[in-house]
Enzyme design. Structure first.
Site, short mmCIF file in Angstrom:
data_model
loop_
_atom_site.label_atom_id
_atom_site.label_comp_id
_atom_site.label_asym_id
_atom_site.label_seq_id
_atom_site.Cartn_x
_atom_site.Cartn_y
_atom_site.Cartn_z
CD GLN A 205 61.54 40.06 78.51
OE1 GLN A 205 60.78 39.14 78.26
NE2 GLN A 205 62.44 40.47 77.65
CG PHE A 236 62.44 32.77 77.63
CD1 PHE A 236 63.80 32.56 77.71
CD2 PHE A 236 61.63 32.10 78.53
CE1 PHE A 236 64.35 31.70 78.65
CE2 PHE A 236 62.15 31.25 79.49
CZ PHE A 236 63.53 31.05 79.54
CD GLU A 240 60.71 43.70 73.94
OE1 GLU A 240 61.04 44.73 73.33
OE2 GLU A 240 61.14 42.57 73.62
NE ARG A 318 66.66 42.07 66.07
CZ ARG A 318 67.93 42.31 66.38
NH1 ARG A 318 68.86 41.41 66.11
NH2 ARG A 318 68.27 43.45 66.94
NE ARG A 350 67.89 32.82 74.63
CZ ARG A 350 68.26 31.97 75.59
NH1 ARG A 350 67.41 31.05 76.01
NH2 ARG A 350 69.46 32.06 76.13
CG PHE A 352 62.79 41.01 68.32
CD1 PHE A 352 61.91 41.15 69.38
CD2 PHE A 352 62.81 42.02 67.37
CE1 PHE A 352 61.07 42.25 69.49
CE2 PHE A 352 61.97 43.12 67.45
CZ PHE A 352 61.10 43.23 68.52
CB THR A 450 66.19 47.10 64.31
OG1 THR A 450 64.92 46.65 64.79
CG2 THR A 450 67.11 45.91 64.14
CB ALA A 519 67.71 44.06 71.44
CD GLU A 721 67.51 38.56 71.24
OE1 GLU A 721 66.33 38.58 70.86
OE2 GLU A 721 68.30 39.52 71.08
#
Length: 781
Positions: A205, A236, A240, A318, A350, A352, A450, A519, A721
């Site tokens: 990703q 998902f 990342e 988060r 998903r 986060f 964020t 995100a 998400e």
């Protein structure tokens, strides 16, 4: 040339996924389908069998001598940095002196075949001096084992409000992790180039991050490494940061041998080696009035982060940002503990961290309702954001776009919630074994990274002189339809059919310094960047057309494949050809940076999100009180996607997100033994939802009055998400059914995942507490 036709394949049209036909026919190329270059070697990994131990010796002589082996690499063979961590530099490619989880890579083998590589990897001999592992959150908290410092978010005076509240309760919920279980496992193909350069095909990703970490591992500049990904078989969040390990190992072996190297793991090793959704233990202390409105609340969130930080700082932040979910908390303190354990480093998934934060506050709502004997929906309504002075979050951001009261009103009516609750209460009184429950829960999910600087995107748009368009951008396609949405946006700009827009693989050599597709911001950012690039070209073409037509640029009329400039008429292809002959630049880079966002982490104040996405869900379940088994009978969803760019793709995301969330909260159980071994590392031991787990009746609707008040791409809202958290309604409905099984005399201490075993044990605990309470009452008499 017709002037009356309208574009039917631009935005706000339900178009199929660009690769849908390839997915079902098997024509879609994934990395393992790319024809292997001549001389390709295959990698296998030597992994730690201990969760926490000093390495006292490594003997790889037998592995090196094994049939077909061309090279073996360990830490000393890395020419650059022995690091594949995304932020803190604390995740080695190969362990050197210390291993900190079972499955940590210590060495790798490159051989002529996959089987030869895997057999050779088993021949490596590593000796250890064991240390005591820290495995669970409770063990980490007791040992004060933290990967990052605790963090506090505060607004008002929670302690004072709690002491003055008429009603006050405390509680705890354990929230399990979740494996991403993408269909395509982790894989990387490293192909050496001239001058020591490297091309990496990575199921990632975040191609730019893979590029940078591979470059650092090889001791190169980033411009010497190119990373490409056309599609992933699911991500998902699990792709990342985690792909960097496999890409770095493949690249190190490719550098060492001068031959292409493919690193591909099977399902068991993938689950053992890679991070998952963070487990949380959430405790709370809440004070409230007779209506159930919260007057003061304190949360304590403890997360299992694993052996390194990975993305835990942002994930745990988060979770704190979403500990309010949809509710105004006037006096609130949220404390987050980021626990270091001897397990694989947990990572993005998903939501986060947002889902874990929401589960806590939704349990609070249910507990307040059980305490006061109220309908949980009325307690939720009493606490919703909205009304004078009730729109400030715990991090001091103003909620300006709240549509939840409207969503609640519509969904409560269309789902017949009140009538069904009465029917369920009546049915439960006459059903001794089977009990039903119902719950309506909201979602308010903040959209933006964020980490502010990540909120940027680039795109590259070419228009060829035959009127065809080449599109490239920094987003990656992992299944949700990002590529077709961005293509629709470009088609809309040029007013041409989407099949004239060529979608191309994400490539760091075309668009640099990209952020992860994460995100829920993929379409928001890459779509806007592509739009800006296309608009630049269109403006150049319009200026050229105005010169040819003897009119002002503002007077050029741009319709569907029909451009009018004064008395001149062009199709898009005709104007493109003329512009090319007129030496007009028909290529442009587009860029977008999300506006308005900022966050001061030291003060825990700011605007970390550009806007919020909203939704609500009603779920009804039936449980068997003899076995703990249950069935989701019905789910009604109403979700706000703003002005949808592609309703078909958005509906698919809502349905899939809900089912994935339901799996997390009800059946997907990760289990480690005391020595730190993951025992649920294959489909045989780790259950994900199947077709039979769909609600018997499933009604999903997009909120028709939705429109983003912020100037997002075509006023749409993110949808990747937020729908996952709609499944909290299932978890709450199971709790409601358990409460109904005990005559609503006692509340359930239900943990997630609410497996049948967990449901049955919770029911037994409730009955034991009821019996103990009755015994105390008799003794008092």
């Amino acid at each position: 040339m017709s002037r009356s036709r309208k574009l039917t394949s631009g935005v706000k049209q339900s178009l199929p996924h660009d690769s849908a036909h390839k997915h079902v026919s098997g024509e879609a190329l994934y990395i393992d389908d790319i024809p292997e270059p001549p001389g390709t070697l295959f990698a296998a990994f030597g992994m730690s069998e201990k969760a926490h131990a000093e390495i006292t010796g490594i003997n790889l002589s037998k592995a090196k001598a094994a049939p077909g082996v061309v090279a073996v690499a360990a830490a000393e063979d890395i020419p650059g940095d022995n690091n594949c961590a995304p932020v803190f530099g604390d995740d080695p490619i190969f362990a050197e002196a210390l291993v900190e989880y079972v499955g940590q890579s210590i060495f790798a083998v490159a051989a002529e075949t996959v089987e030869q590589a895997r057999r050779a990897a088993r021949l490596g001999r590593v000796t250890f001096k064991e240390r005591k592992p820290v495995v669970t959150i409770d063990e980490a908290m007791a040992a004060k084992s933290f990967i990052l410092p605790p963090y506090t978010m505060q607004r008002g005076q929670s302690s004072r409000a709690l002491s003055r509240a008429k009603h006050r309760i405390q509680g705890r919920v354990e929230i399990g992790g979740q494996d991403q279980f993408y269909l395509e496992g982790h894989i990387a193909l490293a192909v050496p180039q001239e001058d020591g350069d490297m091309v990496i095909y990575s199921s990632s990703q975040n191609p730019s991050e893979v590029q940078h970490l591979v470059a650092h591992a090889l001791g190169l500049s980033s411009n010497a490494v190119t990373v490409e990904v056309r599609r992933m078989g699911g991500g998902f969040g699990g792709k990342e940061t985690q792909p960097a390990l496999y890409a770095c190992i493949a690249a190190v072996l490719a550098r060492k041998t001068g031959r292409p190297v493919k690193a591909r793991v099977d399902r068991d090793d993938d689950m053992i080696m890679t991070g998952k959704r963070h487990e949380f233990v959430t405790t709370w202390d809440v004070g409230f009035d007779d209506r159930g409105r919260i007057e003061g609340i304190e949360f304590d969130l403890a997360a299992r982060c694993g052996m390194s930080a990975d993305l835990s700082l942002a994930i745990c932040d988060r979770a704190m940002f979403h500990s309010d979910n949809a509710y105004y908390l006037s006096n609130v303190t949220i404390v987050s503990h980021r626990c270091k354990t001897n397990t694989v480093s947990n990572t993005a998934f998903r939501g986060f961290g947002g889902p874990q934060g929401m589960v806590g506050i939704e349990r609070v709502m249910d507990e307040i309702a059980f305490t006061l004997g109220l309908d949980p929906l009325d307690v939720r309504r009493a606490n919703l954001y909205g009304g004078k002075g009730r729109n400030i979050t715990p991090y001091h951001m103003t909620v300006e776009d709240n549509v939840l009261p409207e969503l609640f009103d519509e969904l409560e009516k269309t789902s017949r919630y009140r009538k069904r609750r009465r029917e369920i209460e009546s049915w439960n009184r006459t059903s001794p074994v089977l009990k039903r429950g119902i719950s309506l829960t909201p979602v308010k999910f903040g959209i933006s990274f964020t980490t502010t600087f990540l909120n940027q995107a680039g795109a590259l748009v070419h228009v060829y002189n035959d009127g065809s368009v080449h599109l490239n951008h920094g987003g990656t396609e992992m299944g949700p339809g990002l590529f077709v949405k961005v293509a629709q946006i470009v088609a809309e700009e040029f007013q041409i059919d989407v099949d004239r827009v060529k979608i191309t693989a994400t490539n760091t050599g075309k668009v640099p310094n990209t952020s992860a597709t994460a995100a829920s911001s993929g379409t928001d950012m890459n779509g806007m960047a592509a739009k800006n690039g296309a608009r630049t070209i269109r403006d150049r073409m319009a200026a050229f057309a105005a010169d040819m037509g003897g009119c002002r640029k503002a007077e050029v009329v741009w319709g569907y494949d029909a451009i009018r400039a004064g008395k001149k008429r062009f199709t898009f292809a005709e104007l493109t050809k003329a512009a090319y002959l007129g030496r007009v630049q028909l290529s442009a880079a587009g860029f977008y940076a999300t506006p308005k966002i900022h966050y001061d982490r030291d003060k825990a104040t700011g605007r970390p999100f550009y806007y919020f996405a909203y939704g609500a869900s009603v779920s009804e379940v039936m449980i068997d009180t003899l076995t703990g088994e249950y069935k989701v009978l019905r789910t009604d969803i109403l979700h706000d996607v703003g002005e949808s760019i592609n309703p078909a793709m958005d509906i698919g995301q809502i349905e899939g997100g809900f089912l994935q969330g339901m799996g997390w909260l009800t059946m997907e159980e990760l289990w480690w033994d005391k020595a730190g071994n993951l025992k649920t590392h294959a489909p045989s031991t780790y259950k994900i939802p199947a077709a039979s787990d769909w609600p018997e009746k499933f009604d999903v609707r997009i909120f028709e009055r939705g429109r983003n008040k912020e100037a997002t791409i075509h006023r749409s809202k993110a949808v990747g998400e937020p729908p996952l958290m709609l499944a909290i309604s299932v978890f709450s409905a199971i709790g409601d059914a358990l409460a109904g099984a005990c005559g609503h005399q006692i509340s359930p201490d239900l943990n997630a995942p609410a497996t049948p075993e967990e449901v049955l044990l919770t029911l037994e605990d409730m009955r034991a507490r009821l019996s103990a309470g009755a015994g105390l009452a008799e003794a008092a008499e």
